[in-house]
Design a protein around this motif. Structure first.
Motif, PDB file in Angstrom:
ATOM      1  N   HIS A   1      -7.423  14.010  39.887  1.00 31.53           N
ATOM      2  CA  HIS A   1      -7.619  14.500  41.429  1.00 31.53           C
ATOM      3  C   HIS A   1      -8.814  15.677  41.107  1.00 31.53           C
ATOM      4  O   HIS A   1      -9.339  15.905  41.830  1.00 31.53           O
ATOM      5  CB  HIS A   1      -5.916  15.439  41.869  1.00 31.53           C
ATOM      6  N   GLN A   2      -8.496  16.150  39.791  1.00 29.88           N
ATOM      7  CA  GLN A   2      -9.723  17.250  40.102  1.00 29.88           C
ATOM      8  C   GLN A   2     -11.129  16.341  39.559  1.00 29.88           C
ATOM      9  O   GLN A   2     -11.675  17.003  40.400  1.00 29.88           O
ATOM     10  CB  GLN A   2      -9.502  18.196  38.700  1.00 29.88           C
ATOM     11  N   PHE A   3     -11.536  15.574  39.298  1.00 32.83           N
ATOM     12  CA  PHE A   3     -12.416  14.694  38.969  1.00 32.83           C
ATOM     13  C   PHE A   3     -12.718  14.516  40.158  1.00 32.83           C
ATOM     14  O   PHE A   3     -14.173  14.275  40.882  1.00 32.83           O
ATOM     15  CB  PHE A   3     -12.110  13.966  37.885  1.00 32.83           C
ATOM     16  N   ARG A   4     -11.613  13.922  41.073  1.00 29.41           N
ATOM     17  CA  ARG A   4     -12.773  13.028  42.215  1.00 29.41           C
ATOM     18  C   ARG A   4     -13.469  14.572  43.139  1.00 29.41           C
ATOM     19  O   ARG A   4     -13.483  14.650  43.698  1.00 29.41           O
ATOM     20  CB  ARG A   4     -11.455  12.589  43.267  1.00 29.41           C
ATOM     21  N   THR A   5     -11.770  15.493  43.008  1.00 28.19           N
ATOM     22  CA  THR A   5     -12.685  16.751  44.290  1.00 28.19           C
ATOM     23  C   THR A   5     -13.389  17.857  43.799  1.00 28.19           C
ATOM     24  O   THR A   5     -13.755  18.684  44.514  1.00 28.19           O
ATOM     25  CB  THR A   5     -11.311  16.522  44.812  1.00 28.19           C
ATOM     26  N   LYS A   6     -12.968  18.345  42.716  1.00 26.46           N
ATOM     27  CA  LYS A   6     -13.818  19.252  41.751  1.00 26.46           C
ATOM     28  C   LYS A   6     -12.464  20.361  42.261  1.00 26.46           C
ATOM     29  O   LYS A   6     -12.748  21.213  42.112  1.00 26.46           O
ATOM     30  CB  LYS A   6     -14.731  19.867  42.266  1.00 26.46           C
ATOM     31  N   ARG A   7     -11.310  20.305  43.610  1.00 25.64           N
ATOM     32  CA  ARG A   7     -10.479  21.145  43.434  1.00 25.64           C
ATOM     33  C   ARG A   7      -9.351  21.302  42.154  1.00 25.64           C
ATOM     34  O   ARG A   7      -9.593  20.758  41.600  1.00 25.64           O
ATOM     35  CB  ARG A   7      -9.139  20.683  44.390  1.00 25.64           C
TER      36      ARG A   7
END
Length: 381
Positions: free
Chosen positions: A84-90
């Motif tokens: 999820h962090q990879f896709r959204t940078k969140r």
């Protein structure tokens, strides 16, 4: 001679340890990609789980069983957070907390109360759910590198399917209490799939990250660090190879009295003025327009599919908006003005360099005429 289950399990552990070290090393070289650190942590948790599970195989018990389940579900929850962090940078933390909270609530109580068979069924089913979620995150982000990320998504899905198979075999046996670690053909097959998938996922993901790094370095090479605009080189890369036609304008801007601002208020104040002008220059751009900082206090704008009166109105809008801005600096508020000159290509096509030179001449004619104005090259004399 075929490897036994324990050998396969240890192979998973050592492969995962190598992958975790590789990911951590890659993150050390590119700390902007924080998902690599999250992913490295997730794989490290799985490594610890492998050795805890090996201990559980030798000495089954509720404590080791709960620890094994908790580590695996935590590792896969963190892995989902990394995707999820990879896709959204969140931040991955909310998703990690949700994943561990739900899976722990469902899988740990049966194991703690001695229903290890049910605990392992739920563990495999929930692990599969987390892995399918991870696959879905990479699938959603596939536009960045379609071939690699579709491959990553498929490998995560294949691994998830192997856990579904393990859960199905345990459910088919119907034993809620085992008293030992599950031992069947599905468990062996799952370990083989995990080893193969881990290798493929690691290679594909690192290739994606290398692509990200290359694009990051390219952006850095083409971007002015202070203003975030394109730099001179990038502007020439965009427009320097094609002839400039009669409906394309080049506008050159130069801040009036900028050296005096630096001398009187300091370079920090001068930098703030440059950033504010870049903000004004970038406002309300069309998708076909481009702006760049050429160096120092000089900026350029390229307007495609435009007319002289439109180009003049655009430059005038920038001039007036900047003149009206009060720039807040550490040395106090200040105002600044800008002069501009513009020129067009020709129906036969002119080189970008020649059009830029003509716009420069118009700019300096505007400076000589009193500054804080816009001048057409055709009227520059």
């Amino acid at each position: 001679m075929l490897l036994d289950f324990n050998s396969l399990l240890l192979a998973v552990g050592f492969s995962a340890a190598c992958l975790s070290l590789t990911l951590f090393g890659t993150w050390m070289a590119a700390r902007s990609d924080k998902f690599l650190l999250t992913w490295a942590v997730s794989v490290l948790v799985v490594v610890v789980e492998v050795f805890a599970y090996d201990a559980y195989i030798k000495r089954p018990g509720a404590v080791l069983g709960v620890l094994t389940l908790a580590l695996l579900l935590l590792g896969f929850s963190v892995m989902l957070g990394a995707a999820h962090q990879f896709r959204t940078k969140r931040s991955p933390l909310p998703l990690i907390a949700l994943g561990t909270g739900v899976t722990y609530a469902l899988a740990l109580p049966p194991m703690a109360f001695g229903y290890d068979g049910l605990g392992f069924m739920l563990e495999n089913a929930l692990a599969a759910l987390l892995l399918f979620g991870t696959a879905y995150e990479y699938w959603r982000g596939r536009a960045e590198a379609p071939v690699h990320l579709i491959g990553v998504s498929l490998l995560y899905s294949l691994t998830a399917a192997s856990f579904v198979l393990c859960a199905a075999v345990l459910a088919w046996d119907g034993k809620l209490v085992l008293g030992h670690a599950p031992s069947n053909w599905a468990e062996d097959l799952s370990l083989v799939i995990v080893i193969a998938s881990m290798t493929g996922i690691g290679a594909l993901s690192l290739a994606v990250n290398q692509g990200r790094l290359a694009r990051h370095h390219q952006r850095e090479a083409q971007t002015d660090a202070l203003t975030g605009l394109l730099n001179r080189r990038a502007l020439f890369d965009l427009h320097g190879r094609m002839p400039i036609n009669a409906f394309t304008a080049v506008v050159v801007f130069d801040l009036d009295g900028f050296k005096a601002i630096n001398d009187e208020f300091g370079h920090a104040a001068g930098d703030e003025v440059l950033k504010v002008f870049a903000e004004v220059l970038s406002a309300d751009l069309r998708s076909t327009d481009s702006v760049a900082r050429m160096g120092g206090e000089e900026f350029a704008m390229v307007l495609k599919r435009t007319l002289p009166e439109t180009a003049e109105a655009t430059a005038e809008r920038v001039r007036a908006a900047f003149a009206a801005r009060i720039v807040q600096t550490e040395a106090g508020p200040l105002r600044c003005t800008v002069s501009a000159g513009f020129a067009f290509g020709s129906s036969e096509g002119m080189s970008f360099d020649k059009v830029l030179s003509a716009a420069d001449k118009a700019l300096y004619a505007a400076k000589r005429a009193g500054r804080n104005r816009v001048l057409d090259f055709r009227l520059a004399g």
